[in-house]
Design a protein around this motif. Sequence first.
Motif, PDB file in Angstrom:
ATOM      1  N   LEU A 268     -10.418  18.442 -15.311  1.00 30.98           N
ATOM      2  CA  LEU A 268      -9.093  17.852 -15.156  1.00 30.98           C
ATOM      3  C   LEU A 268      -9.186  16.384 -15.555  1.00 30.98           C
ATOM      4  O   LEU A 268      -9.973  15.639 -14.977  1.00 30.98           O
ATOM      5  CB  LEU A 268      -8.657  17.991 -13.696  1.00 30.98           C
ATOM      6  N   SER A 269      -8.426  16.013 -16.559  1.00 29.37           N
ATOM      7  CA  SER A 269      -8.506  14.622 -17.021  1.00 29.37           C
ATOM      8  C   SER A 269      -7.130  13.987 -17.025  1.00 29.37           C
ATOM      9  O   SER A 269      -6.107  14.664 -17.087  1.00 29.37           O
ATOM     10  CB  SER A 269      -9.118  14.566 -18.423  1.00 29.37           C
ATOM     11  N   GLY A 270      -7.122  12.671 -16.957  1.00 29.07           N
ATOM     12  CA  GLY A 270      -5.868  11.941 -16.986  1.00 29.07           C
ATOM     13  C   GLY A 270      -6.091  10.477 -16.696  1.00 29.07           C
ATOM     14  O   GLY A 270      -7.224  10.001 -16.588  1.00 29.07           O
ATOM     15  N   LYS A 271      -4.993   9.779 -16.560  1.00 30.09           N
ATOM     16  CA  LYS A 271      -5.007   8.353 -16.268  1.00 30.09           C
ATOM     17  C   LYS A 271      -4.663   8.148 -14.797  1.00 30.09           C
ATOM     18  O   LYS A 271      -3.609   8.590 -14.330  1.00 30.09           O
ATOM     19  CB  LYS A 271      -3.972   7.636 -17.148  1.00 30.09           C
ATOM     20  N   ALA A 272      -5.553   7.487 -14.067  1.00 32.84           N
ATOM     21  CA  ALA A 272      -5.316   7.209 -12.646  1.00 32.84           C
ATOM     22  C   ALA A 272      -4.226   6.158 -12.517  1.00 32.84           C
ATOM     23  O   ALA A 272      -4.350   5.050 -13.038  1.00 32.84           O
ATOM     24  CB  ALA A 272      -6.597   6.723 -11.982  1.00 32.84           C
ATOM     25  N   VAL A 273      -3.142   6.548 -11.837  1.00 34.30           N
ATOM     26  CA  VAL A 273      -2.014   5.637 -11.608  1.00 34.30           C
ATOM     27  C   VAL A 273      -1.883   5.450 -10.098  1.00 34.30           C
ATOM     28  O   VAL A 273      -1.582   6.395  -9.364  1.00 34.30           O
ATOM     29  CB  VAL A 273      -0.705   6.205 -12.199  1.00 34.30           C
ATOM     30  N   PHE A 274      -2.124   4.234  -9.643  1.00 35.05           N
ATOM     31  CA  PHE A 274      -2.037   3.918  -8.220  1.00 35.05           C
ATOM     32  C   PHE A 274      -0.596   3.594  -7.858  1.00 35.05           C
ATOM     33  O   PHE A 274       0.087   2.875  -8.582  1.00 35.05           O
ATOM     34  CB  PHE A 274      -2.958   2.747  -7.873  1.00 35.05           C
ATOM     35  N   GLU A 275      -0.146   4.164  -6.749  1.00 32.74           N
ATOM     36  CA  GLU A 275       1.203   3.900  -6.245  1.00 32.74           C
ATOM     37  C   GLU A 275       1.128   3.714  -4.738  1.00 32.74           C
ATOM     38  O   GLU A 275       0.374   4.410  -4.064  1.00 32.74           O
ATOM     39  CB  GLU A 275       2.141   5.074  -6.561  1.00 32.74           C
ATOM     40  N   ASN A 276       1.910   2.828  -4.218  1.00 26.88           N
ATOM     41  CA  ASN A 276       1.980   2.636  -2.773  1.00 26.88           C
ATOM     42  C   ASN A 276       3.082   3.549  -2.229  1.00 26.88           C
ATOM     43  O   ASN A 276       4.171   3.099  -1.895  1.00 26.88           O
ATOM     44  CB  ASN A 276       2.256   1.167  -2.441  1.00 26.88           C
ATOM     45  N   ASP A 277       2.771   4.832  -2.166  1.00 22.03           N
ATOM     46  CA  ASP A 277       3.749   5.860  -1.793  1.00 22.03           C
ATOM     47  C   ASP A 277       3.470   6.318  -0.365  1.00 22.03           C
ATOM     48  O   ASP A 277       2.494   7.020  -0.099  1.00 22.03           O
ATOM     49  CB  ASP A 277       3.654   7.028  -2.777  1.00 22.03           C
ATOM     50  N   ARG A 278       4.327   5.915   0.539  1.00 23.53           N
ATOM     51  CA  ARG A 278       4.140   6.220   1.969  1.00 23.53           C
ATOM     52  C   ARG A 278       4.068   7.726   2.228  1.00 23.53           C
ATOM     53  O   ARG A 278       3.226   8.190   2.991  1.00 23.53           O
ATOM     54  CB  ARG A 278       5.283   5.580   2.754  1.00 23.53           C
ATOM     55  N   ALA A 279       4.940   8.508   1.605  1.00 20.67           N
ATOM     56  CA  ALA A 279       4.952   9.960   1.824  1.00 20.67           C
ATOM     57  C   ALA A 279       3.637  10.597   1.370  1.00 20.67           C
ATOM     58  O   ALA A 279       3.108  11.493   2.033  1.00 20.67           O
ATOM     59  CB  ALA A 279       6.139  10.600   1.105  1.00 20.67           C
ATOM     60  N   VAL A 280       3.103  10.142   0.269  1.00 17.48           N
ATOM     61  CA  VAL A 280       1.829  10.675  -0.223  1.00 17.48           C
ATOM     62  C   VAL A 280       0.697  10.263   0.712  1.00 17.48           C
ATOM     63  O   VAL A 280      -0.185  11.064   1.028  1.00 17.48           O
ATOM     64  CB  VAL A 280       1.556  10.221  -1.674  1.00 17.48           C
TER      65      VAL A 280
END
Length: 136
Positions: free
Chosen positions: A74-86
């Motif tokens: 599984l490959s991709g670009k790591a995208v950081f988000e400050n997502d409370r629900a996650v």
Amino acid sequence: MEEVVKFLRENPVQYLATVGRDGKAKCRPFMFAGEQGGKLWFCTNSTKEVYKDMQANPYVEVSVSSPAYAWIRLSGKAVFENDRAVKEMCIQNPIVKSQYQTADNPIFEVFHLADARAVIADFSGNPPKTYTLHTL
């Protein structure tokens, strides 16, 4: 997406490969946190080398094999988000909860894979199955 999520859940300790800030390959055990909003989520913390490596070069690959000798890449670009629900989803895992206690922990980080591509294969001789999962 369903088959990819199922494979990751059935094989909970995956290996995440990054390019280190020294330009050398780095591979370490990791855990899939879950799928939410059509995205595959993982978590880490901002004090770890892996976080710093992904900040410098966000392209990663996750791999794991099953007891039946099937595997996923599984490959991709790591995208950081400050997502409370996650973060709340991730903290439900007892291992994650023991490390961070709450979703509000300031070092607790979550990321999804953008432009994600998964390949599931085995030794059956059948062609691999390829999935395009999420694009920016």
